[in-house]
Design a protein around this motif. Structure first.
Motif, mmCIF file in Angstrom:
data_model
loop_
_atom_site.group_PDB
_atom_site.id
_atom_site.type_symbol
_atom_site.label_atom_id
_atom_site.label_comp_id
_atom_site.label_asym_id
_atom_site.label_seq_id
_atom_site.Cartn_x
_atom_site.Cartn_y
_atom_site.Cartn_z
ATOM 1 N N THR A 141 -68.050 27.819 10.486
ATOM 2 C CA THR A 141 -67.700 27.208 11.863
ATOM 3 C C THR A 141 -68.111 25.953 11.858
ATOM 4 O O THR A 141 -69.042 25.529 10.692
ATOM 5 C CB THR A 141 -68.527 28.006 12.914
ATOM 6 O OG1 THR A 141 -69.929 27.713 12.744
ATOM 7 C CG2 THR A 141 -68.148 29.600 13.123
ATOM 8 N N SER A 143 -69.885 24.581 13.687
ATOM 9 C CA SER A 143 -71.306 24.207 14.027
ATOM 10 C C SER A 143 -72.373 24.250 12.924
ATOM 11 O O SER A 143 -73.429 23.656 13.146
ATOM 12 C CB SER A 143 -71.643 25.273 15.245
ATOM 13 O OG SER A 143 -71.601 26.404 14.600
ATOM 14 N N ASP A 144 -71.734 24.585 11.924
ATOM 15 C CA ASP A 144 -72.585 24.633 10.695
ATOM 16 C C ASP A 144 -72.634 23.360 9.929
ATOM 17 O O ASP A 144 -71.580 22.826 9.591
ATOM 18 C CB ASP A 144 -72.069 25.638 9.523
ATOM 19 C CG ASP A 144 -73.088 25.677 8.340
ATOM 20 O OD1 ASP A 144 -73.710 24.627 8.145
ATOM 21 O OD2 ASP A 144 -73.011 26.858 7.690
ATOM 22 N N SER A 145 -73.651 22.476 10.003
ATOM 23 C CA SER A 145 -73.635 21.094 9.714
ATOM 24 C C SER A 145 -73.589 20.688 8.253
ATOM 25 O O SER A 145 -72.983 19.890 7.742
ATOM 26 C CB SER A 145 -74.864 20.359 10.004
ATOM 27 O OG SER A 145 -76.085 21.134 9.410
ATOM 28 N N GLN A 148 -67.720 20.309 6.859
ATOM 29 C CA GLN A 148 -66.837 19.741 7.762
ATOM 30 C C GLN A 148 -65.518 20.233 7.602
ATOM 31 O O GLN A 148 -64.922 20.245 6.774
ATOM 32 C CB GLN A 148 -66.938 18.166 7.408
ATOM 33 C CG GLN A 148 -68.449 17.286 7.748
ATOM 34 C CD GLN A 148 -69.099 17.534 6.639
ATOM 35 O OE1 GLN A 148 -68.522 17.326 5.564
ATOM 36 N NE2 GLN A 148 -70.147 17.958 6.825
#
Length: 170
Positions: A141, A143-145, A148
């Protein structure tokens, strides 16, 4: 043919369709991000390209590249011309510069439609979604830093990440 090489090394890309001499040989480079570039035209090295001094043509019409840099990756096509007419099929070599932990990698996935319908329309009508998953099959996702993810269109999605040792080259 796929060739894997580390930065800083020299490489020989084979031309598997050469004729008896290299005066008919043209080498073309393409990295899919820009227009194709002639490196060698009818056996003569082009002088107006960045990597000019690192290129040479082997006696067997192979393309030799010295001191590989990661920007050298891409598709190299060996093509034969006689009297301005292409002879035989292209011989294509894909050059991959090896990557290691700490390297940034961008992967791209593109869906093509051969049904006569545009890819965007096909995806909408069939309810198809493109997404990236990890080795365990879990959807990645935004949201997983660490990742990208961008989807510039319905039919293409890219993933950029920096490799870690624990990725084990996967």
């Amino acid at each position: 043919t796929h060739v894997f090489i580390s930065s800083g090394e020299n490489v020989r890309l084979p031309c598997n369709n050469d004729l008896h001499d290299c005066k008919s040989t043209t080498w073309i480079y393409n990295n899919n991000n820009s227009a194709a570039v002639d490196l060698i035209a009818l056996g003569i090295k082009k002088k107006d390209i960045e990597r000019h001094e690192r290129l040479s043509l082997g006696s067997d019409c192979s393309l030799n590249i010295k001191n590989i840099i990661k920007e050298d990756h891409g598709s190299y096509t060996c093509r034969q011309y006689v009297n301005d007419k292409q002879q035989g099929a292209d011989a294509r070599v894909y050059l991959h510069t090896e990557i290691s932990a700490g390297s940034s990698v961008t992967l791209s996935c593109q869906l093509y439609s051969y049904t006569g319908v545009s890819c965007d329309d096909w995806i909408r009508s069939e309810g198809i979604q493109l997404f990236w998953v990890n080795q365990a099959g879990v959807k990645l996702t935004i949201s997983d830093s660490r990742y990208q993810i961008s989807a510039p269109g319905l039919c293409i999605i890219t993933l950029t990440t920096t490799l870690l040792n624990e990725d084990d080259n996967r």
